[in-house]
Design a protein around this motif. Sequence first.
Motif, PDB file in Angstrom:
ATOM      1  N   HIS A  65       0.759  -1.097   0.037  1.00  0.00           N
ATOM      2  CA  HIS A  65       0.134   0.085   0.108  1.00  0.00           C
ATOM      3  C   HIS A  65       0.818   1.205   0.099  1.00  0.00           C
ATOM      4  N   GLY A  66       0.248   2.209  -0.402  1.00  0.00           N
ATOM      5  CA  GLY A  66       1.103   3.763  -0.210  1.00  0.00           C
ATOM      6  C   GLY A  66      -0.081   4.605   0.447  1.00  0.00           C
ATOM      7  N   TYR A  67       0.486   5.090   1.585  1.00  0.00           N
ATOM      8  CA  TYR A  67      -0.157   6.188   2.252  1.00  0.00           C
ATOM      9  C   TYR A  67       0.415   7.557   2.316  1.00  0.00           C
ATOM     10  N   GLU A  68      -0.321   8.228   2.469  1.00  0.00           N
ATOM     11  CA  GLU A  68       0.079   9.778   2.510  1.00  0.00           C
ATOM     12  C   GLU A  68       0.010  10.241   3.873  1.00  0.00           C
ATOM     13  N   VAL A  69       0.982  10.695   4.675  1.00  0.00           N
ATOM     14  CA  VAL A  69       0.925  10.930   6.285  1.00  0.00           C
ATOM     15  C   VAL A  69       1.237  12.482   6.329  1.00  0.00           C
ATOM     16  N   SER A  77       3.222  16.660   2.965  1.00  0.00           N
ATOM     17  CA  SER A  77       3.150  15.480   3.621  1.00  0.00           C
ATOM     18  C   SER A  77       4.095  14.780   2.907  1.00  0.00           C
ATOM     19  N   ARG A  78       4.145  13.265   3.680  1.00  0.00           N
ATOM     20  CA  ARG A  78       5.098  12.364   3.074  1.00  0.00           C
ATOM     21  C   ARG A  78       4.354  11.158   2.749  1.00  0.00           C
ATOM     22  N   ILE A  79       5.171  10.502   1.788  1.00  0.00           N
ATOM     23  CA  ILE A  79       4.419   9.126   1.447  1.00  0.00           C
ATOM     24  C   ILE A  79       5.183   8.051   2.030  1.00  0.00           C
ATOM     25  N   VAL A  80       4.436   7.096   2.538  1.00  0.00           N
ATOM     26  CA  VAL A  80       4.885   5.955   3.321  1.00  0.00           C
ATOM     27  C   VAL A  80       4.570   4.579   2.704  1.00  0.00           C
ATOM     28  N   ASN A  81       5.526   4.085   1.914  1.00  0.00           N
ATOM     29  CA  ASN A  81       4.828   2.720   1.310  1.00  0.00           C
ATOM     30  C   ASN A  81       4.998   1.415   2.440  1.00  0.00           C
TER      31      ASN A  81
ATOM     32  N   ALA B 211      -4.753   1.208  12.483  1.00  0.00           N
ATOM     33  CA  ALA B 211      -4.328   0.068  11.560  1.00  0.00           C
ATOM     34  C   ALA B 211      -2.967   0.346  11.177  1.00  0.00           C
ATOM     35  N   THR B 212      -2.591   1.197  10.608  1.00  0.00           N
ATOM     36  CA  THR B 212      -1.271   1.419   9.888  1.00  0.00           C
ATOM     37  C   THR B 212      -0.278   1.564  11.036  1.00  0.00           C
ATOM     38  N   GLY B 213      -0.631   2.120  12.076  1.00  0.00           N
ATOM     39  CA  GLY B 213       0.338   2.276  13.019  1.00  0.00           C
ATOM     40  C   GLY B 213       1.122   3.732  12.820  1.00  0.00           C
ATOM     41  N   LEU B 214       0.498   4.373  11.537  1.00  0.00           N
ATOM     42  CA  LEU B 214       1.212   5.831  11.264  1.00  0.00           C
ATOM     43  C   LEU B 214       0.780   6.924  11.875  1.00  0.00           C
ATOM     44  N   GLY B 215      -0.467   6.701  12.816  1.00  0.00           N
ATOM     45  CA  GLY B 215      -0.773   7.681  13.474  1.00  0.00           C
ATOM     46  C   GLY B 215       0.106   8.411  14.284  1.00  0.00           C
ATOM     47  N   ARG B 216       1.020   7.720  14.679  1.00  0.00           N
ATOM     48  CA  ARG B 216       2.271   8.291  15.463  1.00  0.00           C
ATOM     49  C   ARG B 216       2.824   9.333  15.139  1.00  0.00           C
ATOM     50  N   ILE B 217       2.772   9.311  13.548  1.00  0.00           N
ATOM     51  CA  ILE B 217       3.543  10.474  12.738  1.00  0.00           C
ATOM     52  C   ILE B 217       2.566  11.482  12.392  1.00  0.00           C
ATOM     53  N   GLY B 218       1.289  11.093  12.153  1.00  0.00           N
ATOM     54  CA  GLY B 218       0.454  12.137  11.529  1.00  0.00           C
ATOM     55  C   GLY B 218      -0.805  11.464  10.951  1.00  0.00           C
ATOM     56  N   GLN B 219      -1.362  12.312  10.389  1.00  0.00           N
ATOM     57  CA  GLN B 219      -2.884  11.911   9.689  1.00  0.00           C
ATOM     58  C   GLN B 219      -2.712  11.184   8.319  1.00  0.00           C
ATOM     59  N   VAL B 220      -3.518   9.957   8.287  1.00  0.00           N
ATOM     60  CA  VAL B 220      -2.988   9.100   7.142  1.00  0.00           C
ATOM     61  C   VAL B 220      -4.238   9.234   6.371  1.00  0.00           C
ATOM     62  N   SER B 221      -4.018   9.118   4.901  1.00  0.00           N
ATOM     63  CA  SER B 221      -4.864   8.885   4.070  1.00  0.00           C
ATOM     64  C   SER B 221      -4.313   7.919   2.963  1.00  0.00           C
TER      65      SER B 221
END
Lengths: 286, 309
Positions: A65-69, A77-81, B211-221
């Motif tokens: 997946h690719g998520y934008e954070v 924002s940054r992209i997290v693979n 779910a992604t655990g990425l909430g620790r660095i910011g808002q996820v989409s």
Amino acid sequence: MTTLPDTTRPGQKKLGLVIDLDTCVGCQACATSCKEWNTQGYSAPLNDWDARGADHSGSWLNRIHGYEVKEKGQAQSRIVNFPRSCLHCETPACVTVCPTGASYKRAEDGIVLVNPDMCIGCKLCSWACPYGAREYDEVQGVMKKCTLCVDRIYNENFLPEDRIPACVRACPTGARHFGDLGDPASAVSQLVAARGGFALLPEMDYKPVNRYLPPRPRRDATTLAPEALPRGDGSAMDRLFQWADGLLAGHAGTAPAARKVSRVAAIKRRVKSAVAAVKSKSRGKK
Amino acid sequence: MHPAYSVILFTTASGAGYGLLALLGLAGAQHGQASSTAFGITAMVLALGLISVGLLSSTFHLGRPERAWRAFSQWRSSWLSREGVAAVLTFLPALAFGVVWSGLYEAPQFIAPLGIITAVMCAITVFCTAQIYASLKTIRAWHQSLTAPVYLVFALATGAALLAALAAVFGRFQPFQVWLGLAALAAVLVLKALYWRAIDAAPRSHTMEAATGLGRIGQVSQWEVPHTAINFVQKEMGYVVARRHAARLRLMVLALLLAAMLLLLVSLKAPLLALVAAALAFTATMVERWLFFAEAQHVSTLFYGAKTA
């Protein structure tokens, strides 16, 4: 047997993956390598259907997946693979809901497997998995999932460096690590401890074994600002470039984009004035 | 969740069958032998027929139906396996009860115990079916304390409506059948309304960030999907077609249930209308079951763009 083995003994082996979200570049090498290995390995083939048609689909055990954070304090924002596969949970409901005993968790190393000869394809295990890790194979009518390459990691015909899951072997950036997460002294456990590795949805209490390493913080908060012009040091070379810059732009010190446009304008102006000068000279001669 | 039509048909048909069978068992325990052999046999064939059709249709959604027998093995951990075992076990007392109750074999002393055992086994089987859904932590709308009671009262209500219809056809219509049906349908109305209130109020505590655990660095989409065409997880778990019609479909279920109750009441004067009432109750159950699937959101959809679950 779909009742779970006792994995609370001290020294219990918990084989799993550690995935570094900081270094993953989303190249899909792990996904394609997984597909390639597992279409000829355990529970093979890993089918696609209508593979070249408009309505193509297929079973994959690993998806990226690719998520934008949007980070706090960052304008950009940054992209997290985000590679996602079976997490080989310690208390996997996908195993306990299985009515046939096809789904099971191995007592010796904690790997969660589906026996393709016993699966009836009821799909209930996929409903029980919060991670969407199991994918049904329409062609064979049985469920497929990550095997942690159980047919590689113990394969003594392989060189020792190849006795790791295909996805880990394929990763070009070293973002995937394989090892025993039950042993606190193992390299993967040390890595998780050092980097603050985390489990997905721990509140659901499936106790996943795989861990994810969070992306490292950005170096500074100025990544959106345009590149600043270097401050002049007053040397002869510096003055030469400033003179050339001024000559080309007509005026120094503006933003690069604006300078680019004004450079064209400056050239136009210079051509115009040169033409005018030539014209006035010839007029003077007359 | 994708509503598999075979599963909807299975739970509706076998639910009604178990409801009817349980009521026949209890009626037998109370009143003894069936009033005629023809009525007894017809009622038993209808009940066991609905159950069998349901069980058979449930094997249609299997990838490997020829291996279905393996599903009886894991009753220690799996509600699906327990349901299979309970369903098969129920046939034993049910067939024996049918034989003595309808008068094919004269043994009146066995009617009451067999009837009660059959009724209890029916309840156990329907409870196991409900628990398959209620035990899934991944689906908030199913992991509710009201899921099992709703399945049980739907089985009872459709069974009671069928019993009234059957009695009407055989000229053995009695007011208590109407009152029983009305009470069961009213219980369905109340419990289902409470269920909908509960799932609407339940907090959507799981987020894409968690779910992604990425909430620790910011808002996820979601930025890029992990496929080139819709995949199994989205088809099976990400079904959203009916969700936007949920309010209208809920009203439809309530209207059908109320209409069934009204017709059952009118059947006190015109008994054959109980047939229509039974058909309405059956239709209400089908719509409710479809909605039960379509309204259920799975946690794994968080990885595919859902914000909360």
